[in-house]
Design an enzyme around this catalytic site. Structure first.
Site, mmCIF file in Angstrom:
data_model
loop_
_atom_site.group_PDB
_atom_site.id
_atom_site.type_symbol
_atom_site.label_atom_id
_atom_site.label_comp_id
_atom_site.label_asym_id
_atom_site.label_seq_id
_atom_site.Cartn_x
_atom_site.Cartn_y
_atom_site.Cartn_z
ATOM 1 N N LYS A 83 -52.783 72.676 16.676
ATOM 2 C CA LYS A 83 -51.424 71.540 16.490
ATOM 3 C C LYS A 83 -51.791 70.145 16.783
ATOM 4 O O LYS A 83 -50.536 69.367 15.979
ATOM 5 C CB LYS A 83 -50.470 72.528 17.830
ATOM 6 C CG LYS A 83 -49.639 71.899 17.462
ATOM 7 C CD LYS A 83 -49.162 72.679 19.372
ATOM 8 C CE LYS A 83 -48.740 74.009 19.649
ATOM 9 N NZ LYS A 83 -48.720 74.776 20.374
ATOM 10 N N LYS A 108 -79.741 73.155 -9.012
ATOM 11 C CA LYS A 108 -78.545 72.824 -7.870
ATOM 12 C C LYS A 108 -77.613 73.222 -9.777
ATOM 13 O O LYS A 108 -77.021 72.234 -10.242
ATOM 14 C CB LYS A 108 -77.880 72.732 -7.401
ATOM 15 C CG LYS A 108 -76.792 71.077 -7.341
ATOM 16 C CD LYS A 108 -76.213 70.378 -6.347
ATOM 17 C CE LYS A 108 -75.128 70.735 -7.170
ATOM 18 N NZ LYS A 108 -73.796 70.494 -7.564
ATOM 19 N N ASP A 109 -76.771 74.662 -9.417
ATOM 20 C CA ASP A 109 -75.263 75.087 -10.549
ATOM 21 C C ASP A 109 -73.736 73.623 -10.380
ATOM 22 O O ASP A 109 -74.365 73.236 -9.196
ATOM 23 C CB ASP A 109 -74.668 76.264 -10.486
ATOM 24 C CG ASP A 109 -74.711 77.114 -10.544
ATOM 25 O OD1 ASP A 109 -75.675 77.109 -11.250
ATOM 26 O OD2 ASP A 109 -74.477 78.604 -9.999
ATOM 27 N N ASP A 110 -73.833 73.607 -11.301
ATOM 28 C CA ASP A 110 -72.682 72.725 -11.276
ATOM 29 C C ASP A 110 -71.290 73.275 -9.826
ATOM 30 O O ASP A 110 -71.368 74.315 -10.417
ATOM 31 C CB ASP A 110 -71.870 72.198 -11.741
ATOM 32 C CG ASP A 110 -70.842 71.236 -12.461
ATOM 33 O OD1 ASP A 110 -70.402 71.215 -11.442
ATOM 34 O OD2 ASP A 110 -70.704 70.212 -13.586
ATOM 35 N N GLY A 113 -74.368 58.454 -7.663
ATOM 36 C CA GLY A 113 -74.506 56.844 -8.532
ATOM 37 C C GLY A 113 -76.468 56.960 -8.237
ATOM 38 O O GLY A 113 -77.170 56.078 -7.959
#
Lengths: 407, 407
Positions: A95, A170-172, A334
């Site tokens: 909350k 790594k996989d996308d 980058g």
């Protein structure tokens, strides 16, 4: 304080009495009301009462519109919630997250709460052991594009990456179950390509396969991938909740490292006024939930995070404040070989250098892309300036010619 | 456009070429690259290519620092992701969420995607039918405080609320599994209190029990509660992910309405620069995931949301744009009997009037608190001004004396 978890918030309000507000939070999110209770009841309820630990008010003299804020710390008794992350987060920021300008900066966990979290199954040291690489940063590469590609195309991309001497592929994160490259077939062809490449490079490789689909079938998907030969997993943790990661990582049958992807994190951490701070979200919480590697925006690309925050994410992944294995920081976006000295300066050796375009975009091809990174790492380790190394090593030379050296 | 889901974003950037940026998103989050592809490959890949549908640039002349923004709409082919919400969200706002000042405003779903979502099992009409109440807003009350209370204390609180003539009672969202009031025992004593109250009021009542704990055990918890007599569930959907709600709501054995609690939503929707807009998050997505009722901050309390956003959340819950049942809007916080005419003006009859303090804080006690609301509703329905009704009905009179009438 070992029987309470502590939350640190930043509240922004030009008028509020921050001390009063802190007390209202500590009471409102625990026992509900306090001053009206009969004394006998207070004695019973005290073990459930939240406590204000500190209120630091900041009223910068030069703020143009009288902006002021306070950092407040509240202790929440463990007795109030079950030992799982949804319960903790709903307690401390359920909350409350909707109550004005408020950001959750940090959480400190009690020993009791921590006891429910084994943390990363491998962590930094375990992943290094799996790979047999101890004395340099690890190198990860990302598929260039995957959607609409068939098994042969993935195999070729994978092989090129593996030949370049990367440690992890790594996989996308946007590759889901699909008819062209279903998980078990994708794993089979890629692991076969990994084995072929290993004959050339002599190097081990982890393939982090994207586990996706229905929440209740994640475990099954993970096991299917592992049965097919997968030796690592990728997981979009924020799309499923931290508890889903915790369940995968603490499952004894899922005995491979898990890389947590930060997809959707930008909806949560960048605002100065709202949300959850990046070092907590992509550092502490993801590690507590059992990620062996955590991806987050690097300070070098267009997808930026302020440098100090980057360093704080790293710190949260590696710090010995938590009694669980360290997780590997994977600053992403980058990254090209000319950034390697900077990464080493900022992150030290215990980092995963993670590149996509900086590998596939190499003028001599994907394999040369990986090699350029490895050459940059060797030069940095030997104290050789990158410009000098670039003159001696073709792959690195061509990379530096294209992308330059970042200082 | 029936084979693509459409995302609408707001991008804020003082310099960007928004058209170029839109194209970069449409290509980057789908096929990866386009202009470099050979023509034959383009033909194969076109069915996976994202498309920019519109770019509306706003450059207000009077913005002090040259702030400008653009609303852009991108279509993502269904062929790119599996038919589940994590896949859709990771595709449209995974990496992109971290790419500068960008907020996800809306999503429009393809027919194919929608076909995987049965939506609310009961919805507005179904909940009305369960209660046998068709001609007035529903009244929900929230336990005053629950942590540290035992079964007898909960039973007494529940009975008081039920006697007041409320239609629904919800658990506090911070009540988790605990030794004092474990879910099956809590349900048993509260449903017994409900039956006793019904003898007096002649009125049915739904008790929304909080389903908590490990993600993989949510179904088991829900079934345990239902076996014990629970006739509704409460769920902290954002702590577990929308897919967890979808799985609960589409489970044939979980044949009770589900109320989605917005805990943690404030980390996602309030920033103008980042996150996910409230009408999408707490309206469309929660409804698509199968919530029969959706709680969200009301425009009347201290936990605020701009009024226009409130109305847009309501609209998203009730709109016939989605081919699934309508979900009941539950604007929460700051509700007392003096707000009833306002709620009716803003929301019409199809709303749940949800009060905590506005019921328990009544000078004559909890039961009178509920009665005051019912009296306010009857007066509003009969076109009698609240001030006049307050003179004729004691409970309402005392409430109005304490809290006033909000205009």
């Amino acid at each position: 304080m070992s029987e309470a978890c502590i939350a640190t918030y930043r509240l922004q309000d030009n008028l509020a009495d921050f001390h009063k507000k802190a007390t209202a939070i500590a009471v409102g999110l625990t026992v509900g009301s306090w001053t009206d209770l009969p004394e006998a009841r207070k004695a019973e309820m005290e073990k459930h009462l939240g406590r204000v630990l500190s209120v630091e008010v900041h009223e910068p003299e030069d703020s143009p519109n009288g902006e002021r804020y306070a950092d407040i710390r509240i202790a929440y008794p463990d007795a109030n919630f079950s030992r799982d992350l949804p319960a903790l987060l709903v307690t401390v920021f359920g909350k409350l997250s909707m109550d004005g300008r408020i950001k959750l900066l940090d959480l400190t966990f009690s020993e009791g709460f921590l006891s429910a979290f084994p943390g990363p199954k491998f962590g930094l040291d375990g992943v290094r052991e799996l790979l047999g690489v101890y004395d340099r940063p690890l190198l990860m590469s990302i598929f260039k594009s995957v959607i609409g590609h068939d098994l042969e195309q993935l195999r070729a991309q994978f092989y090129g990456q593996a030949l370049g001497g990367v440690d992890l592929i790594k996989d996308d994160e946007i590759l889901f179950e699909n008819p062209l490259t279903p998980i078990e077939k994708r794993v089979a062809v890629c692991m076969e390509a990994a084995a072929r490449a290993q004959e050339q490079t002599g190097q081990k490789l982890l393939y982090a396969v994207n586990v996706t689909g229905k929440t209740s079938k994640l475990r099954e998907q993970a096991l299917k991938a592992i049965d097919a030969g997968a030796n690592a997993l990728l997981f979009n943790v924020l799309a499923y909740g931290l508890d889903a990661l915790h369940e995968l990582s603490s499952d004894p049958e899922i005995a491979v490292p898990i890389a947590a992807h930060p997809a959707l994190a930008g909806a949560l951490y960048p605002s100065p006024h709202y949300g959850v701070a990046a070092p907590l979200l992509l550092g502490k919480l993801v590690r507590l939930a059992g990620a062996d590697l955590s991806l987050f925006p690097s300070p070098y690309g267009s997808v930026v995070m302020p440098k100090a925050e980057n360093m704080a994410v790293k710190e949260a992944l590696l710090s010995d404040e938590l009694p669980i294995r360290r997780a590997l920081p994977v600053p992403s976006a980058g990254i090209h070989p000319g950034v390697v000295p900077l990464i080493l300066r900022d992150f030290g050796q215990d980092v995963v250098v993670n590149a996509g375009g900086g590998i596939h975009g190499h003028p001599l091809g994907t394999a040369a892309g990986g090699q350029a990174f490895r050459e940059a790492m060797r030069a940095s380790a030997a104290g050789i300036p990158l410009a000098e190394a670039a003159r001696q090593h073709e792959a690195l030379g061509r990379a530096v010619e294209l992308w330059g050296i970042k200082a």
